[in-house]
Write an enzyme that holds these catalytic residues in place. Structure first.
Site, mmCIF file in Angstrom:
data_model
loop_
_atom_site.group_PDB
_atom_site.id
_atom_site.type_symbol
_atom_site.label_atom_id
_atom_site.label_comp_id
_atom_site.label_asym_id
_atom_site.label_seq_id
_atom_site.Cartn_x
_atom_site.Cartn_y
_atom_site.Cartn_z
ATOM 1 N N ARG A 213 -4.132 1.397 12.060
ATOM 2 C CA ARG A 213 -5.229 2.209 11.513
ATOM 3 C C ARG A 213 -5.967 2.848 12.684
ATOM 4 N NH1 ARG A 213 -5.317 0.564 6.211
ATOM 5 N NH2 ARG A 213 -4.994 -1.653 5.809
ATOM 6 N N ARG B 272 -1.740 0.122 4.260
ATOM 7 C CA ARG B 272 -2.282 0.426 2.934
ATOM 8 C C ARG B 272 -3.545 1.274 3.004
ATOM 9 N NH1 ARG B 272 -0.998 -2.181 -1.783
ATOM 10 N NH2 ARG B 272 -0.426 -4.121 -0.751
ATOM 11 N N HIS C 64 2.448 -4.877 12.356
ATOM 12 C CA HIS C 64 1.010 -5.134 12.407
ATOM 13 C C HIS C 64 0.560 -5.612 13.786
ATOM 14 C CE1 HIS C 64 -2.785 -7.254 10.966
ATOM 15 N NE2 HIS C 64 -2.899 -6.076 10.400
#
Length: 693
Positions: free
Chosen positions: A374, A404, A434
């Site tokens: 992100r 997401r 991640h």
């Protein structure tokens, strides 16, 4: 088995209740209480989009799958969720009413279409004409016409219209509130310069309804807000003719068709209009149909206007430069000599950006490899990487397209980076990447030097101002070698890539091997406890729900290992009566979002300590590429352990995580310790060459 675990979704709602507690706490500054209401609302939206939607889909699963995944039947959990949410919504409404009274004491008022002065009415008409009207598209509703597409994150006005001579008949329309184009809040002119009047965009539109529908000649209008939360699951097809990025784009389009999981509306809405909406949305009594107050989509209140004049930001809520970078040396030169641990948001994020900018300019730097999950909307990280590519560096960015709700943003970054000559990796099948990793390579005097960083949080300078995370900057050869192994897998993902990850010696990596190493560490503590020697572990995480690791914790507690847990959100473990040592578990919710993952194992006094990107969840440990770095520098190990100890002493913002999920604050009669403030003082003291108590 259900006696041994709390359902993860119920424990998540207990976490969101802790957020609501912050809004209810009169000791919290008023603007932050409003922000916490916004966070609570935003959290709940995502919960319904993801978890409630998943529970509804799971009702069709076989019993065995249900038992393994949810601990209880989904129908039972859904019923409990609805009961909890309705109770929390009532507390939310009471809190908002109380906050408005306190706002009035500071001469801050939220105005509606019914209580404007003559001057404000003129202003609102003009503002609507000049700013809002071009973004307003009313849609008339009829019984026999299909329901128009409703955006998942949008707020709508349901409008009932009639003429005075119509006794029983009304016409209906819906209007999407265009807050993403215009902004939700409008500051109104006032006669009293000390008074602040704020009007919500939906009220601006409501005031102008006679103008919007003037063509029809209606005399009476009522308008009430509502919103729909939809299933956010993204189905990715297996069409071999399309690449992964195209599949993500297609999945995003299909997400628009997600089934409603929650319908929230103003309880004063016209009854006939409400029934019409429920019918058209195909909702039933089994669905979450929740009556609420006048205001919805409260997430926007996280950005409520700065209208409070009586708040001065305390120095403990400011960021400062890490002492290693106070003397003006290049970040690169510092890192080549020593490891540096940055703890955000206490330390500024600037050194991370500076390190990448230095690499972009350094003629000796040959390549940069970094993961991105992100990113900030105007990412300085991305700008530095583009700068590096333009300077001839070989830049590789692992961009997780399945992050997401950030899928669209990451697709945009992909389209921006590739024309710059940057290699964009998009992961491996059925696994999210991640891990938070970066490795920079430079060539000096025919020698290859490597350095970089590993983090518990995203490489995002915006969230680093409000998320509590750790990032280690290092030139450790072993760690850099392991990061390169991870990137070798990401660059050429083979069907059997696990043997490559298994060779990592300095990083714990997922899938699989982090779990194995954690179990290995716990087993060593169990062995020590059984031998009557000191055995201890401290785990800090966002969530702990993995059944296997919870059972291993139970085994350790039964053997007498001292276990202390700091977990912000989901916590499914329950203390058992026969434990030799009760597990002490707390949750800290305060102004900063506690986001760091840290693992500490006493290990006969060697004190092994790791920072990690992974939570103790099945999805992280088995279905993601994650990484945890062992901290080896003696001083940095002490620093991390000291911060953990400060958090474990918290008796202001820490809540006890017990079987009943009661969220009781710790009250122990000890000296007051608010861990986020004390952590600031502890780290700040290091800039002055001394250690805080």
């Amino acid at each position: 088995m259900s006696l041994h675990f709390n359902p993860r979704d119920v424990t998540w709602l207990a976490f969101n209740e802790r957020v609501l507690q912050e809004a209810m706490d009169e000791n919290v500054p008023l603007h932050l209480r409003i922000r916490f209401l916004g966070i609570f609302s935003n959290n709940l939206d995502e919960f319904f989009r993801v978890r409630v939607a998943g529970l509804k889909r799971a009702m069709d699963f076989k019993e065995k799958v249900i038992a393994e995944s949810f601990y209880q039947p989904p129908s039972k959990i859904l019923q409990r969720i609805n009961e909890i949410v309705i109770t929390q919504q009532a507390d939310f409404d009471k809190t908002w009413k109380k906050i408005q009274v306190e706002m009035a004491e500071q001469k801050v008022f939220i105005k509606t279409s019914k209580n404007l002065t003559a001057r404000q009415k003129d202003f609102v008409r003009q503002y609507f004409d000049e700013v809002v009207e071009s973004n307003v598209i009313p849609i008339l509703l009829h019984e026999n016409t299909p329901m128009p597409y409703l955006r998942d994150k949008s707020l709508y006005l349901g409008v009932a219209m009639r003429k005075k001579d119509w006794q029983y008949h009304s016409n209906y329309a819906i209007i999407e509130i265009p807050s993403r184009f215009v902004g939700r809040f409008v500051l109104l002119p006032t006669e009293d310069l000390e008074e602040k009047n704020v009007m919500l965009l939906e009220d601006v539109i409501t005031f102008n309804l006679p103008h919007i529908f003037s063509y029809f000649g209606y005399d009476e209008f009522s308008a009430n807000a509502f919103k729909v939360t939809k299933d956010a699951e993204m189905d990715i097809d297996n069409d071999i003719r399309t690449n992964f990025a195209e599949k993500i784009e297609k999945g995003l389009k299909n997400r628009r068709k997600g089934k409603p999981t929650r319908f929230v509306f103003d309880k004063d809405m016209d009854k006939a209009l409400l029934e019409l909406l429920i019918r058209k949305l195909n909702l039933s009594k089994k669905d979450s149909i929740i009556p609420g107050g006048k205001i919805h989509n409260f997430k926007h209140f996280m950005d409520f206007p700065d209208v409070f004049e009586y708040y001065k930001k305390p120095v403990e809520r400011t960021s400062f430069t890490h002492p290693a970078f106070e003397h003006g040396e290049r970040v690169t030169d510092v890192i080549m000599k020593q490891d540096v641990l940055l703890s955000f948001p206490y330390h500024t994020y600037t050194p991370v950006i500076d390190l990448l900018r230095e690499a972009a300019m350094d003629p000796d730097v040959k390549s940069i490899q970094i993961t991105a999950y992100r990113l900030a909307s105007s990412s300085k990280i991305i700008n530095a990487l583009i700068y590096a590519a333009r300077n001839g560096k070989d830049v590789t960015v692992m961009l997780e397209l399945q992050a997401r709700f950030d899928e669209e943003s990451n697709l945009m970054w992909k389209e921006m980076l590739e024309p710059e000559g940057i290699t964009v990796l998009i992961g491996i099948p059925n696994k999210k990447v991640h891990a938070k990793l970066c490795v920079i390579k430079k060539r000096v005097n025919n020698k290859t030097l490597q350095y970089g960083f590993i983090s518990t949080g995203n490489f995002n300078e915006k969230t680093a101002r409000i998320y509590g995370d750790h990032l280690i900057m290092t030139a450790d050869r072993g760690i850099m070698a392991d990061i390169n192994k991870v990137f070798s897998v990401l660059k050429k993902p083979k069907e059997d890539y696990l043997p490559v990850l298994k060779t990592c010696k300095n990083l714990m990596v997922c899938p699989q091997f982090m779990r194995e190493k954690i179990v290995y560490h716990i087993d060593k503590e169990i062995e020590e406890a059984k031998a009557g020697r000191k055995a201890e572990m401290i785990i800090k995480a966002n969530s702990i729900s993995d059944r296997g690791l919870i059972l291993k914790m139970y085994e350790a507690a039964e053997a007498g290992v001292v276990i202390r847990i700091i977990v912000r959100g989901i916590y499914c473990a329950i203390n058992q009566k026969d434990f030799k040592q009760k597990i002490k578990a707390i949750s800290i919710v305060d102004e900063y979002l506690e986001h760091a993952r840290v693992m500490y194992f006493y290990n006969k006094g060697a004190e092994d300590i790791y920072i990690s990107s992974a939570d103790w969840m099945n999805r992280n440990l088995d279905y993601r590429i994650e990484a945890a770095a062992k901290i080896t520098d003696k001083n940095l190990k002490k620093e991390l352990k000291d911060i953990l100890d400060i958090q474990l002493r918290d008796n202001v913002k820490a809540r006890i995580l017990d079987k009943k999920l009661s969220n009781e604050y710790i009250s122990n009669g000890e000296k007051e310790c608010r861990s986020q403030i004390e952590t600031y003082k502890y780290l700040k003291a290091k800039t002055k060459g001394k250690t805080a108590n």
